[in-house]
Design a protein around this motif. Structure first.
Motif, mmCIF file in Angstrom:
data_model
loop_
_atom_site.group_PDB
_atom_site.id
_atom_site.type_symbol
_atom_site.label_atom_id
_atom_site.label_comp_id
_atom_site.label_asym_id
_atom_site.label_seq_id
_atom_site.Cartn_x
_atom_site.Cartn_y
_atom_site.Cartn_z
ATOM 1 N N UNK A 379 -10.916 0.052 -1.360
ATOM 2 C CA UNK A 379 -12.205 0.734 -1.223
ATOM 3 C C UNK A 379 -12.077 2.078 -0.526
ATOM 4 N N UNK A 380 -11.082 2.197 0.346
ATOM 5 C CA UNK A 380 -10.957 3.443 1.098
ATOM 6 C C UNK A 380 -10.263 4.566 0.314
ATOM 7 N N UNK A 394 0.029 4.860 -4.564
ATOM 8 C CA UNK A 394 -0.227 3.419 -4.702
ATOM 9 C C UNK A 394 0.742 2.725 -5.660
ATOM 10 N N UNK A 395 1.749 3.447 -6.133
ATOM 11 C CA UNK A 395 2.803 2.805 -6.921
ATOM 12 C C UNK A 395 3.982 2.582 -5.977
ATOM 13 N N UNK A 396 3.879 1.502 -5.213
ATOM 14 C CA UNK A 396 4.770 1.302 -4.067
ATOM 15 C C UNK A 396 6.234 1.197 -4.506
ATOM 16 N N UNK A 415 2.147 -2.922 -9.115
ATOM 17 C CA UNK A 415 2.538 -1.891 -8.149
ATOM 18 C C UNK A 415 1.398 -1.598 -7.169
ATOM 19 N N UNK A 416 0.190 -1.497 -7.671
ATOM 20 C CA UNK A 416 -0.964 -1.251 -6.796
ATOM 21 C C UNK A 416 -1.174 -2.427 -5.848
ATOM 22 N N UNK A 420 -1.161 -2.432 -1.680
ATOM 23 C CA UNK A 420 -2.225 -2.972 -0.827
ATOM 24 C C UNK A 420 -1.667 -3.961 0.196
ATOM 25 N N UNK A 421 -0.727 -4.790 -0.251
ATOM 26 C CA UNK A 421 -0.125 -5.755 0.666
ATOM 27 C C UNK A 421 0.612 -5.057 1.806
ATOM 28 N N UNK A 422 1.361 -4.029 1.477
ATOM 29 C CA UNK A 422 2.126 -3.326 2.501
ATOM 30 C C UNK A 422 1.218 -2.524 3.440
#
Length: 577
Positions: A379-380, A394-396, A415-416, A420-422
Motif C-alpha cells: 500500500x505504501x 520490488x523485483x527482489x 519477485x514482488x 514484501x517479505x524482506x
C-alpha cells in the motif's frame, strides 16, 4: 482301612441326611488332643496345633457302643455340641473295632484282611424292621476304595512305603506324575482300582484327596511323544521369533531400497520453499528420481553439503541413486533457476525473464507495465505519475525456480512477494521518521541509490550517510542536491562513469539529481539485503562527498575542498577538461 466318618461318641446316624456332618476334606477328625478311638487325649504325631491348643477335659469313658458304619458325625461329643441319643433306639452290639497304628491313621494302604463286618448295622430308629430300612455297607467288601489321608500325611516319605511294595527303591527318584507326561488316562484293564475310579474322581474334585501312588511304574510311550512335541514347539517358536526379529531389524536398520548409477533422461523437479529432507525425498520419489525416501535422507545426511539444498527447480535424471541425486542438487549448475543479481534495474530483469522462458524480447516488460497493479505491490508504494516503472525496487534479488510451464506474470508476482517479505523484516517506517523522509517509499529509494553507487559493505554505510547529509535542509554545500551519477544513468538507461557537465546539468528529467533537489521520484534499482540494512544503519562521521578514481575503490571526504582535489585528479586521469 481308616475310620471314614466315624466319631468318638455314640451318636446315631442321622437318617434324613446321608452326608450329615460331612464337611471339610473326606476323613472325620476328632478335636485336637482327643483320640478318635477310646476317648484318650493323644495328639497326632505331626499336629502343629498339638502344643498350641488347650487340651479338652477328658470325657468319662463310656462303654463302647456299636455305631453305624456309615454314620458321619459332624459334631464331637463335647459339652454343648453333642446330639442327644435316642434312649429308645435299639443298638445291637458290634465287635470291638481294630485299632490302627500311628495315632489312628494309616499310611495310606489298606491293611489286608481287615474288612468291616459283612452284616449291615441295624437302623437305630427302626431296629431293622420297617422305618428307613436297611442300607448296604459299601465299605464292607475288600474292593472298597480306601478313604483319603489327612492333609498333613498325604505326602508320605519314601521310607514309609509298605513292605508289600517290592519295587520300591529309596535310591530311585519318583517318576513324573503329570498326566500329560505319564499318560495316566491310559489305564490298565487289569487295574483293580478302576472299580472305584468314579468315587476317586469325586473325592479329588471336592478336595478330599486320595493317596498318590509312588514308586516305579510302567513307562508310558506317550512321554517320548510329549517331549518330541515340546521340542518341535520350542524350535518352531524360536524360528518364528528369529524371522520376525530379522524382519524388524531389516525394516528399521537395513539398507533402504535404492537405484544404482546416475540414471537416464531428464526430470525437472521443483522444491518448494521450506521443504526439508523427508519432504524433498517424497517429491523426488513421486517424480521417479529416487527409489525410496529413506535412501535419499540417508544420502543427504552422509553428504557434507546435503543440508545446503535450497528451494528451486532442479534438472535431475530418472532412476538415479540417492547419492547422485544429492550430489546434483548441491551443485548450482543443476538448478533451473533465474538468478536476479543485486542492483539490477527492472529493464535488465525483464530481458532475463524473456530469455529464460524463451519468450519474444519485450514480452515481460509489456506484462509488467499492464499488470503492475495486480502483482501485489504494498500500500505504501507511490503513485507518482513521474515514476518510470512502478515495479522498480520490488523485483527482489534472489534465485527463482523456473519450469517449462512458468509464465512471466507468475514469476513477477513471486519477485514482488519476496520483496514484501524482506521489507517487512526491516523498520522502514522508523527509519523514515528518523531521517525525516516521506515514508518507506523514500527509504527504499535511498537504498537503491546506495546500492548503485557503493561497491562494498563499508561503502554502503558511508554512502547512506552522504545521502542523508545532502538531504538536510541546512546543506549549503550542494543545496540539498544529491548529485548522484547513478540517477542520471537510470533515466538514460545507461551505465557510464564519464558524463559531461553540460549534459548532466541541463537535463530537466525528474530523475536528474544534478538538476533537482531531493530524491528522485522512485527507486533506480533493486537493492539487496546489505544495501537495505546499511541504509537503516549509516555511519555518523560527517561524510559529505565521494568519488571513485579507478572504479574499484570509493574515496569519501567531508569538505568541498577535499573533494575538489580528488575531482581534479579524476579529470586528469580520464582526460576531462
Amino acid at each position: 482301612m481308616t475310620e471314614y466318618g466315624r466319631g468318638p461318641g455314640s451318636e446315631p446316624w442321622h437318617p434324613e441326611d446321608p452326608l450329615y456332618g460331612d464337611q471339610g476334606w473326606g476323613g472325620q477328625q476328632s478335636a485336637h488332643g482327643q483320640s478318635q478311638y477310646g476317648g484318650q487325649q493323644q495328639p497326632y504325631p505331626h499336629d502343629p496345633y498339638a502344643q498350641q491348643q488347650p487340651q479338652q477335659p477328658q470325657q468319662p469313658q463310656q462303654p463302647q457302643q456299636p455305631q453305624d458304619p456309615y454314620a458321619q458325625q459332624h459334631y464331637q461329643q463335647q459339652p454343648g455340641y453333642g446330639v442327644p441319643q435316642d434312649p429308645y433306639a435299639q443298638q445291637p452290639q458290634q465287635p470291638q473295632q481294630p485299632q490302627y497304628d500311628n495315632g489312628g491313621w494309616g499310611t495310606g494302604q489298606q491293611p489286608a484282611a481287615m474288612p468291616y463286618d459283612a452284616q449291615p448295622a441295624a437302623d437305630a430308629y427302626g431296629g431293622g424292621q420297617g422305618g428307613y430300612g436297611e442300607t448296604q455297607d459299601f465299605y464292607g467288601t475288600q474292593e472298597a476304595y480306601p478313604p483319603p489321608q489327612p492333609p498333613g500325611r498325604r505326602e508320605a516319605a519314601p521310607q514309609q512305603a509298605p513292605a508289600e511294595s517290592p519295587d520300591w527303591d529309596p535310591e530311585t527318584q519318583p517318576e513324573e506324575t503329570h498326566p500329560f507326561f505319564t499318560g495316566a488316562d491310559d489305564r490298565d484293564d487289569n487295574d483293580p482300582d478302576d472299580e472305584g475310579e468314579d468315587d476317586s474322581r469325586a473325592s479329588r474334585r471336592s478336595g478330599r484327596g486320595g493317596s498318590e501312588r509312588r514308586g516305579k511304574g510302567k513307562k508310558k510311550s506317550r512321554s517320548g511323544c510329549a517331549c518330541l512335541v515340546v521340542s518341535l514347539v520350542l524350535v518352531g517358536g524360536l524360528g518364528g521369533v528369529g524371522y520376525f526379529g530379522y524382519s524388524y531389524w531389516k525394516d528399521k536398520f537395513g539398507a533402504a531400497p535404492d537405484y544404482a548409477g546416475k540414471g537416464t533422461g531428464e526430470v525437472e523437479v521443483e522444491i518448494e520453499k521450506g521443504a526439508l529432507g523427508y519432504a524433498i525425498g517424497n517429491i523426488l520419489k513421486e517424480k521417479g528420481v529416487v527409489k525410496s525416501v529413506d535412501a535419499f535422507v540417508s544420502a543427504q545426511n552422509e553428504n557434507p553439503k546435503g543440508n545446503s539444498i535450497q528451494a528451486g527447480v532442479y534438472l535431475l535424471r530418472e532412476k538415479m541413486s540417492a547419492a547422485e541425486a544429492v550430489k546434483m542438487m548441491v551443485d548450482p549448475n543443476s538448478q533451473n533457476l533465474l538468478v536476479i543479481p543485486e542492483g539490477f534495474r527492472n529493464v535488465a530483469v525483464y530481458e532475463m525473464v524473456d530469455k529464460k522462458l524463451g519468450l519474444k524480447k519485450g514480452t515481460t516488460k509489456d506484462i509488467a507495465k499492464s499488470d503492475a497493479s495486480e502483482l501485489g505491490l504494498p500500500d505504501w508504494a507511490s503513485k507518482n505519475k513521474d515514476i518510470k516503472d512502478p515495479l522498480e525496487g520490488f523485483l527482489f534479488p534472489a534465485a527463482y525456480p523456473v519450469t517449462k510451464e512458468t509464465k512471466p506474470e507468475s514469476l513477477l508476482k513471486k519477485m514482488v512477494s519476496r520483496s514484501n517479505e524482506e521489507y517487512e523484516k526491516l523498520d522502514l517506517e522508523g527509519t523514515a521518521k528518523k531521517y525525516k523522509l516521506d515514508g518507506p517509499w523514500e527509504v527504499l529509494t535511498v537504498a537503491s541509490l546506495v546500492q548503485a553507487e557503493g561497491l562494498t559493505h563499508d561503502d554502503f554505510r558511508k554512502m547512506a550517510e552522504v545521502a542523508y547529509n545532502r538531504l538536510k535542509a541546512d546543506n549549503v554545500a550542494t543545496n540539498r542536491k544529491l548529485q548522484f551519477d547513478s540517477a542520471f544513468n537510470y533515466l538514460k538507461n545507461q551505465s557510464k562513469i564519464k558524463i559531461g557537465s553540460g549534459e548532466i546539468l541541463s537535463n530537466p528529467d525528474p530523475y536528474n539529481t544534478y538538476y533537482h533537489a531531493g530524491l528522485p521520484p522512485g527507486p533506480i534499482s533493486n537493492p539487496g539485503d546489505e544495501a537495505l540494512r546499511a541504509t537503516l544503519s549509516p555511519t555518523s562521521d560527517g561524510w559529505m562527498f565521494f568519488i571513485s578514481l579507478d572504479g574499484k575503490k570509493t574515496d569519501f571526504t567531508k569538505t568541498a575542498a577535499e573533494h575538489e582535489k580528488l575531482n581534479d585528479k579524476f579529470k586528469e586521469q580520464h582526460g576531462l577538461g
